[in-house]
Enzyme design. Structure first.
Site, PDB file in Angstrom:
ATOM      1  N   HIS A  37      -4.762  -4.759  -1.556  1.00  0.00           N
ATOM      2  CA  HIS A  37      -4.963  -3.474  -2.501  1.00  0.00           C
ATOM      3  C   HIS A  37      -4.775  -4.335  -3.879  1.00  0.00           C
ATOM      4  O   HIS A  37      -4.633  -3.712  -4.769  1.00  0.00           O
ATOM      5  CB  HIS A  37      -2.996  -2.614  -2.656  1.00  0.00           C
ATOM      6  N   SER A  51       1.354  -1.630  -0.172  1.00  0.00           N
ATOM      7  CA  SER A  51      -0.156   0.474  -0.043  1.00  0.00           C
ATOM      8  C   SER A  51       0.887   1.720  -0.315  1.00  0.00           C
ATOM      9  O   SER A  51       0.176   2.133  -0.431  1.00  0.00           O
ATOM     10  CB  SER A  51      -1.147   0.457   1.287  1.00  0.00           C
ATOM     11  N   LYS A  86     -11.788  -1.604  -0.280  1.00  0.00           N
ATOM     12  CA  LYS A  86     -10.646  -1.131  -0.829  1.00  0.00           C
ATOM     13  C   LYS A  86     -12.044  -0.998  -2.445  1.00  0.00           C
ATOM     14  O   LYS A  86     -12.465  -0.598  -2.980  1.00  0.00           O
ATOM     15  CB  LYS A  86      -9.411  -1.195  -0.958  1.00  0.00           C
TER      16      LYS A  86
HETATM   17  N1  PMP Z   1      -4.190  -5.005   4.703  1.00  0.00           N
HETATM   18  C1  PMP Z   1      -3.600  -3.546   3.728  1.00  0.00           C
HETATM   19  C2  PMP Z   1      -2.452  -5.018   3.612  1.00  0.00           C
HETATM   20  C3  PMP Z   1      -4.435  -3.387   4.549  1.00  0.00           C
HETATM   21  O1  PMP Z   1      -3.771  -2.210   3.353  1.00  0.00           O
HETATM   22  C4  PMP Z   1      -5.371  -2.069   4.714  1.00  0.00           C
HETATM   23  C5  PMP Z   1      -5.624  -0.833   4.842  1.00  0.00           C
HETATM   24  N2  PMP Z   1      -5.145   0.122   4.713  1.00  0.00           N
HETATM   25  C6  PMP Z   1      -6.199  -3.395   5.770  1.00  0.00           C
HETATM   26  C7  PMP Z   1      -5.569  -5.107   5.818  1.00  0.00           C
HETATM   27  C8  PMP Z   1      -7.018  -2.943   6.753  1.00  0.00           C
HETATM   28  O2  PMP Z   1      -8.330  -2.874   5.807  1.00  0.00           O
HETATM   29  P1  PMP Z   1      -9.828  -2.497   6.151  1.00  0.00           P
HETATM   30  O3  PMP Z   1      -9.806  -0.881   5.961  1.00  0.00           O
HETATM   31  O4  PMP Z   1     -10.809  -3.715   6.332  1.00  0.00           O
HETATM   32  O5  PMP Z   1      -9.951  -2.765   8.011  1.00  0.00           O
END
Ligand code: PMP
Length: 408
Positions: free
Chosen positions: A213, A185, A244
């Protein structure tokens, strides 16, 4: 140390940012007009930092599905999946996710964060070993901590480092759990999944991939980097989020392991929290169906990603990795990152500011995320705003892609 002393550094950092006239974290989006436009500080802005990869948060079918569920089933489930919080929609979404991935089973969690926490803390326990890529998301590290398992970090995107560490484990490697992400990310770089799968084949262990992502972003059917790399059959657990590309909130894990079903009962982050609201489940089901039926959205996303990447590259900005829907602009200092971030807002563009300690290797950057819903003209407007700020962060020619490789 007194109870609140631990916040002194954070408070000082916040004061310093406020002194510079910016409040970059927890920005209030005063109004939201569409998947790509809102208002911040009384100014209309293009949203280019939202992870709304397919732009489905405003899709009419998703909104209609959510509205219908809201009216028919109420505002919330008011309970855990194991108590009163399993409705027909939760089970239907689990079947649809399993079907989409061609897997035996799926579990829906209340967020992606909880999916990682719930999977890792139930799969592994004290005495087990987790091998985690150094750049993995906080939810993976927190899940590792909650599990009490031994946690070994290996160098980011470095299959050889993973191999060495697995070999060192000897017989314990057979039951170790390896965790990586699909697209990362911060910099938008991809995991070399074929190489990781080969290491796992050689040394043993189980492989979990967080496709947060990459779901809806890569792969012929939009299943993510494991599909794109042709190694899905070698991935034991795929974790992801609805927050996302699916434009809602929630998380999931799919797997062929028959034990997945019983793991629910052992997963505290699944058991001890309320299940997602019916409207959230309904919009997610509609979004998943759109993701499956409209590959054109993915093509639009990539066309926009390429357009932004090439535009920023031509302006001389240093970019984090090869083109992807996450385009990270690397800067030398925090101050540069702040100035670009604030300058972009003034010019009607919202992106994410990323500064240490949230970033790998203490980097300072601004992160743009592209959506299929952006019009090409909006991408050009984002580039034009960056062009105005070129004096702050652009190098005369593009430096080698950093890609986030190497250890922290
Ligand atoms: N895993 C990754 C790789 C993320 O980037 C994120 C959120 N940025 C999450 C899990 C968490 O997801 P959520 O927003 O649904 O809690």
């Amino acid at each position: 140390m007194a109870l609140f002393d631990k916040f002194a550094r954070l408070a000082a950092a916040r004061r310093e940012l406020a002194r510079q006239g910016v409040v970059p974290f927890g920005v209030e989006v005063e109004r939201i007009h569409s998947a790509t436009e809102g208002e911040i500080g009384g100014r209309r802005v293009i949203l280019a930092g939202t992870n709304n990869y397919l732009g489905l948060s405003f899709d009419p079918d998703c909104i209609a599905a959510a509205r219908e569920a809201l009216c028919a089933e109420g505002t919330g489930t008011t309970g855990s999946r194991l108590a009163n919080g399993t409705f027909a929609g939760h089970l239907a979404l689990e079947r649809e996710l399993a079907d989409f991935y061609g897997r035996r089973g799926a579990i829906v969690f209340s967020t992606g964060y909880l999916a990682n926490l719930g999977m890792l803390s139930s799969l592994t326990a004290p005495g087990d070993v987790l091998l985690v890529d150094a750049d993995c998301h906080a939810s993976i590290y927190d899940g590792a901590r909650l599990s009490g398992a031994e946690m070994i970090r290996f160098r980011h995107n470095d299959p050889e480092d993973l191999r060495k560490r697995l070999l060192r484990l000897g017989a314990r490697a057979a039951d170790a759990v390896i965790v990586v992400e699909g697209i990362y990310s911060m910099l938008g770089d991809r995991a070399p999944l074929a190489e990781f799968a080969a290491v796992r084949r050689e040394c043993g262990g189980y492989l979990m991939v967080d496709e947060a992502h990459s779901l809806g972003v890569t792969g012929d059917r939009g299943r993510g980097v494991a599909e794109e790399a042709g190694v899905e059959s070698e991935v034991d657990f795929i974790v992801g989020t609805f927050s996302k590309s699916l434009g809602a909130t929630g998380g999931f894990c799919v797997s062929d392991r028959p034990e997945l079903e019983v793991l629910r009962y052992a997963s505290r982050p699944y058991v001890f929290t309320a299940s997602p609201s019916p409207s959230v489940i309904a919009s997610t089901r509609a979004a998943l169906s759109i993701l499956r039926q409209r590959p054109a959205l993915r093509r639009r996303l990539w066309a926009n990603a390429e357009r932004l990447y090439r535009g920023l590259e031509a302006l001389g900005f240093r970019l984090g990795a090869d083109p992807s829907p996450v385009v990270a602009v690397l800067l030398d200092t925090r101050e540069q990152a702040l100035a670009i971030w604030a300058g972009l807002i003034e010019r009607g563009v919202y992106v994410n500011l990323m500064i240490p300690p949230a970033t790998p290797k203490g980097r300072s950057l601004v992160r743009c995320s592209v959506s299929a819903a952006h019009e090409p003209e909006q991408i050009d407007a984002i580039c034009a705003a960056f062009a105005d700020l070129r004096g702050i962060g652009a190098a005369p020619s593009r430096a080698p892609a950093a890609g986030g490789r190497g250890g922290n």
